[in-house]
Design a protein around this motif. Structure first.
Motif, short mmCIF file in Angstrom:
data_model
loop_
_atom_site.label_atom_id
_atom_site.label_comp_id
_atom_site.label_asym_id
_atom_site.label_seq_id
_atom_site.Cartn_x
_atom_site.Cartn_y
_atom_site.Cartn_z
N GLY A 279 29.26 -21.57 -3.56
CA GLY A 279 29.41 -20.59 -2.50
C GLY A 279 30.33 -19.45 -2.89
O GLY A 279 30.04 -18.27 -2.64
N SER A 280 31.46 -19.76 -3.53
CA SER A 280 32.41 -18.72 -3.95
C SER A 280 31.79 -17.84 -5.03
O SER A 280 31.98 -16.62 -5.04
N ARG B 59 26.20 -14.52 5.98
CA ARG B 59 27.45 -13.84 5.60
C ARG B 59 27.30 -12.95 4.38
O ARG B 59 27.90 -11.89 4.29
N LEU B 60 26.45 -13.36 3.44
CA LEU B 60 26.37 -12.67 2.16
C LEU B 60 25.10 -11.86 1.96
O LEU B 60 24.99 -11.09 1.01
N ARG C 270 22.29 -21.46 5.61
CA ARG C 270 22.13 -20.47 6.66
C ARG C 270 23.44 -19.69 6.87
O ARG C 270 23.44 -18.47 7.04
N GLU C 271 24.54 -20.40 6.81
CA GLU C 271 25.85 -19.76 6.97
C GLU C 271 26.10 -18.74 5.86
O GLU C 271 26.53 -17.60 6.12
N LEU C 272 25.82 -19.13 4.62
CA LEU C 272 26.04 -18.22 3.48
C LEU C 272 25.05 -17.07 3.49
O LEU C 272 25.40 -15.94 3.14
N THR D 168 31.05 -13.78 -4.86
CA THR D 168 31.55 -12.84 -5.87
C THR D 168 30.41 -12.01 -6.46
O THR D 168 30.49 -10.78 -6.55
N LEU D 169 29.33 -12.67 -6.85
CA LEU D 169 28.24 -11.98 -7.54
C LEU D 169 27.40 -11.13 -6.60
O LEU D 169 26.86 -10.09 -7.00
N ALA D 170 27.30 -11.55 -5.34
CA ALA D 170 26.51 -10.78 -4.38
C ALA D 170 27.12 -9.42 -4.12
O ALA D 170 26.41 -8.44 -3.82
N HIS D 171 28.44 -9.32 -4.25
CA HIS D 171 29.12 -8.05 -4.02
C HIS D 171 29.09 -7.15 -5.26
O HIS D 171 29.67 -6.06 -5.24
N GLU D 172 28.44 -7.62 -6.32
CA GLU D 172 28.38 -6.83 -7.55
C GLU D 172 26.94 -6.40 -7.86
O GLU D 172 26.57 -6.20 -9.01
N ASP D 173 26.15 -6.27 -6.82
CA ASP D 173 24.79 -5.74 -6.96
C ASP D 173 23.90 -6.59 -7.86
O ASP D 173 23.11 -6.08 -8.65
N ASN D 174 24.03 -7.93 -7.74
CA ASN D 174 23.14 -8.84 -8.43
C ASN D 174 22.11 -9.38 -7.44
O ASN D 174 22.34 -9.39 -6.23
N ASP D 175 20.97 -9.83 -7.97
CA ASP D 175 19.93 -10.46 -7.16
C ASP D 175 20.19 -11.97 -7.17
O ASP D 175 19.92 -12.64 -8.17
#
Length: 458
Positions: A13-14, A42-43, A37-39, A18-25
């Motif tokens: 999850g962490s 949120r992400l 569902r929670e993640l 991290t990677l979702a905020h760096e424009d990765n798929d």
């Protein structure tokens, strides 16, 4: 980059965050639909519900055209089979897997290759955390100690305290006072606000100071920021699980060590496999037990069980009973900031320690080391400069001429075996290992682009 993460626990999850905020798929796979569902909410990432090792689940996740698969489920066997399936059916280029069981790791060279179980990179969180704690034990007073360039350079975080020689002094005084020490302050955090250091910056008590130095100079610089602390001698480890046992094995010959463990069967195992440590059966939150074992004479008490609340409570109790320093292993990242700096001197987050190791394989450019700092708020990166002045954005340029992202500093350069502390006039050469400090890790993609070699056509 298209990345599949198998396992939505603390590490998965962490890492996804991290990677979702760096424009990765990012696609995240897990058997826990509620957690997914929670993640996802949120992400804003894609999720797949199912067992990570099943071919149809990996197909749904997009393994046929993924660049990277990171398998960090709680099962070694699921992680191994998932990598085998991804390689055999989808030829996924890079496969990283978390393997915890030491019996697998002892035969890693034979087991984990393309002729057997095709895992490209093995991650052992317990070993990563054990190494992390061991460096803290070796540097009394440090909040973090991180290695770069095979240990030639270290980045250390300390809290400046009243009485330290540099408290109330400008940073320029450090160079005057220790002219032969290869060191530089990379960043200062004051009440959670980042301050980029300059020569006239004044260090205040309670500042969290990150400095980078040649390994041989670390302890000398620490003594300038704090009153000199004597080396630890008497250590108590609460919890004889995988991390506690590994750490005890690594340090027992150099310290007077006691291990507290509740489980009778595990106590027998520890007694048989540890040569110097004293193994005691009991609860680390038992006040009578701690007093009977002279907790007031203990230099450092480390709570390393799998229970966050038990670790927090036993550490606080040990500190109140007189232990000089206490550390607690905290799996829930939300707790880390709450407890560190009060009665608990150092809170250790296994997920943050492990994520740094994983990120080195995700970053673009030749990034060979990534460390998460301040519980994930900042980042330190070791990048290798390649190319020449025509193809590189850094090679052949003085540091003052490099277009560094806002909030980014270069702390040191390692050139072959030489450690060079950064200054504005230093010119980066090809194959230099450059250590950078980012107070805002959202700038990481900009740093990666600096170290990607481009082609120049004439």
């Amino acid at each position: 980059m298209k990345i599949i993460i198998l396992g939505a626990g603390q590490v998965g999850g962490s890492l996804a965050s991290t990677l979702a905020h760096e424009d990765n798929d990012i696609t995240l796979v897990d058997t826990d639909a509620v957690r997914l569902r929670e993640l996802q909410d949120r992400l804003d990432i894609r999720t797949v519900h199912g067992l990570a090792s099943h071919p149809n689940i990996l197909m749904q996740a997009g393994a046929d055209d993924a660049d990277l698969m990171i398998s960090v489920t709680n099962s070694d066997e699921v992680n191994m089979v998932a990598c085998q399936v991804a390689y055999a059916l989808f030829r996924t280029p890079t496969k990283i897997a978390r393997i915890r069981n030491p019996h697998y790791l002892k035969r890693a060279e034979i087991l984990f290759n393309n002729n057997a179980i095709p895992i490209d990179v093995l991650i052992s969180p317990e070993q990563v955390v054990c190494d992390y704690i061991q460096r803290l034990v070796e540097h009394p007073g440090a909040l973090q100690v991180l290695d770069f360039a095979d240990g030639k350079v270290q980045l250390v975080a300390v809290k400046a305290i009243t009485g330290g020689l540099l408290v109330g002094q400008e940073l320029g005084y450090l160079r005057e006072h220790m002219p032969n020490a290869k060191t530089r302050v990379a960043a200062i955090f004051r009440k959670d606000r980042a301050i980029l250091p300059r020569g006239n910056t004044v260090i205040e008590a309670e500042d969290e100071v990150f400095f980078i130095a040649a390994q041989k100079d670390i302890k000398g610089v620490m003594n300038e920021l704090r009153r000199k602390e004597s080396a630890y001698r008497r250590i108590v480890i609460a919890g004889g699980g995988n991390i506690g046992y590994r750490l005890a094995s690594a340090i027992e010959s150099r310290y007077r060590l006691k291990v507290l463990e509740r489980n009778t069967e595990r106590c027998h195992y520890l007694s048989e496999h540890l040569n110097h440590a004293l193994v005691l059966q009991g609860d680390a939150s038992d006040q009578e037990l701690l007093l009977s074992e002279n907790i007031e004479d203990t230099d450092i008490f480390m709570a390393l069980t799998n229970d966050d609340e038990a670790n927090i409570m036993s550490s606080m109790l040990a500190k109140r009973l007189g232990a000089r320093k206490v550390m607690a292993l905290i799996n829930n990242p939300a707790y880390v900031d709450l407890v560190q700096g009060g009665e608990i001197d150092v809170a250790i987050s296994p997920s943050h320690a492990t994520i740094g190791t994983l990120l080195a394989y995700v970053r673009r450019g030749d990034i060979v080391n990534v460390h998460s700092l301040r519980r994930g708020a900042a980042e330190a990166i070791e990048a290798v400069a390649h190319g020449d002045a025509a193809s590189s954005k850094v090679v052949g340029k003085a540091i003052e001429d490099i277009d560094l992202p806002e909030g980014t500093t270069i702390g040191a350069v390692v050139r072959q075996d030489e450690v060079i502390i950064a200054n504005n006039k230093l010119v980066i050469e090809a194959e230099d290992h450059v250590i950078l400090f980012l107070v805002d890790k959202r700038r990481t993609p900009d740093v990666e682009r600096l170290f990607q070699v481009g082609l120049t056509f004439f």
